[in-house]
Design an enzyme around this catalytic site. Structure first.
Site, short mmCIF file in Angstrom:
data_model
loop_
_atom_site.label_atom_id
_atom_site.label_comp_id
_atom_site.label_asym_id
_atom_site.label_seq_id
_atom_site.Cartn_x
_atom_site.Cartn_y
_atom_site.Cartn_z
N GLU A 1 -2.80 7.66 6.76
CA GLU A 1 -3.32 6.31 6.68
C GLU A 1 -2.95 5.71 5.32
O GLU A 1 -3.24 6.31 4.28
CB GLU A 1 -4.84 6.28 6.82
N CYS A 2 -2.35 4.53 5.33
CA CYS A 2 -2.05 3.78 4.14
C CYS A 2 -1.30 4.64 3.12
O CYS A 2 -0.12 4.93 3.31
CB CYS A 2 -3.30 3.16 3.54
N GLY A 3 -1.95 5.11 2.05
CA GLY A 3 -1.26 5.97 1.10
C GLY A 3 -0.72 7.23 1.74
O GLY A 3 0.37 7.70 1.38
#
Length: 441
Positions: free
Chosen positions: A331-333
């Site tokens: 997720e994201c990073g």
């Protein structure tokens, strides 16, 4: 018969806007009440994944997000039930009290005012008194009049410059019929350190315990704690509900300064359903548990640690080996770390895991913020094709290339389609949005 959960008395700390000092007020209040012998249950209104860790440090209890846009009634009730055994609930609002989105989500528009009303909590309004005097009362009165059904317990005046300044403001509050619960003198040393996503993480604070002790002492000296306790109200009894189910039985969870953005209600639900969660640190070049059914890389700050991640050869080799036969999700990073490369703010490219073809750049900054609704066009751990997920996106990275199949059709809170669809390649999936809940509507 549906089991009903009675909430302890509670209140919500909010403000007319961001930047008023409500987080420092919140942390000082949590610790001061705890020091008085109360068991305090903290909550955070809205999709914030940094503040709950600070709340935990101040109160000694895990803090949970309450999100009326992303969560349905059953999940909201299940999260409220986490207050069992507490003497008082204290929730921190996000942005301004009435700030939300234009389109209704699972149960509302996502404002802190909605959280307070649903839980039956009165509001303590933190007013930044800098640059005004009696006009501060007009601001507070406007917030009270905007929704007469939402009780304002009183105001805490922050950044008051002098006794004369306080007298003028109090005169205005008396005229408006508003209760002053505290007056905080202006001090420059009370601000929490920040970076591009807001506050630094709790684990990165150079001396968080000393800071919280200082906030609590400051609140105790300048706020009527007894009046605040008396203002807390028990909300209506709520029917039971269920926390989210785990995406796998054995989950290896990346957990360090680069990967720490996980919503507490997800982890709580996974554990209560019997999932085994094994943390590991990519920054320390640790490998995920070989017996794990799933490796999950949450969001965080990989752009600040890109060099260390690129040098973590043991971690990357183990991740690639796991992905040959079992799922990996980011997720994201975490999504960025699964890609081919990441360009930092100085323009240096760092090699990432290479499990996806994603190339991202923090040098070419692009602000991405808001609620997201994703309808899966490919399966991901725990969810089949066609499942709808609700979440939130908050980052400054730009996508330079995304050659893999899209994971989902992604829309903003108003239903407008977005270009950041996530990716899937083999057993590896990733998204730029942080999942909050499944959309069961």
């Amino acid at each position: 018969m549906t089991e009903m959960n009675m909430l302890p008395p509670g209140l919500l700390v909010s403000a007319p806007s961001s930047g008023t000092g409500k987080t420092t007020v919140m942390l000082g209040l949590l610790r001061a009440l705890r020091d008085d012998g109360l068991t305090v249950q903290p909550f955070k209104s809205g999709p914030d994944y940094i503040d709950p860790a600070f709340h935990h440090a101040a109160s000694g209890r895990a803090s949970f997000n309450i999100d009326t846009w992303a969560m349905d009634g059953g999940l909201l009730n299940a999260i409220a039930a986490q207050a069992a055994g507490a003497d008082i609930c204290v929730s921190e609002g996000s942005m301004g009290l009435y700030d939300g989105v234009a389109t209704r989500g699972q149960s509302g528009f996502g404002s802190s005012a909605e959280t307070a009303q649903r839980m039956g909590w009165p509001v303590v309004l933190v007013i930044d008194a800098g640059g005004q005097a009696q006009s501060a009362a007009a601001t507070a009165l406007g917030f009270q009049a905007y929704n007469p059904d939402l009780p304002i317990a009183g105001v805490i005046l922050n950044r008051v410059a002098s006794p004369r300044h306080e007298r003028l403001i109090r005169r205005g509050m008396d005229h408006a019929g508003l209760t002053v619960l505290g007056v905080l003198p202006r001090r420059g040393d009370l601000a929490l350190p920040e970076r591009h996503l807001g506050l630094i993480q709790a684990v990165e604070h150079p001396d968080l315990e000393a800071a919280i002790i200082g906030y609590a002492a400051f609140l105790r000296d300048n706020v009527d704690l007894a009046a605040i306790r008396a203002a807390a109200v028990s909300g209506p009894a709520l029917p039971g509900g269920a926390l989210p189910k785990p995406p796998a039985q054995r989950i290896a969870l990346a957990r360090d300064a680069a990967f720490s953005f996980t919503y507490p209600h997800l982890l709580k639900g996974w554990r209560e359903a019997g999932a085994e969660i094994t943390p590991f640190s990519p920054l320390a070049d640790e490998v995920p548990c070989p017996e794990a059914d799933l490796v999950w890389l949450p969001g965080g700050y990989p752009e600040l640690h890109a060099g260390a991640l690129a040098a973590a050869s043991t971690f990357r080799a183990a991740l690639r080996q796991h992905a040959e036969t079992k799922p990996v999700h980011g997720e994201c990073g975490g999504y960025m770390a699964l890609g081919a490369g990441l360009i930092d703010k100085d323009g240096t490219r760092h090699e990432m895991a290479g499990l996806l073809g994603l190339e991202t750049s923090y040098e070419k900054r692009k602000f991405n913020l808001g609620y997201r609704r994703a309808v899966l066009t490919e399966s991901m751990p725990g969810f089949a094709v066609g499942a709808a997920l609700r979440g939130h996106e908050f980052h400054y990275s730009s996508i330079l290339q995304q050659p893999d199949r899209p994971l989902a059709e992604v829309f903003d809170a108003d239903g407008n389609p977005g270009a950041q669809t996530g990716s899937v390649r083999g057993n590896v999936t990733g998204t730029f949005f942080h999942m909050i809940a499944e959309d069961v509507a």
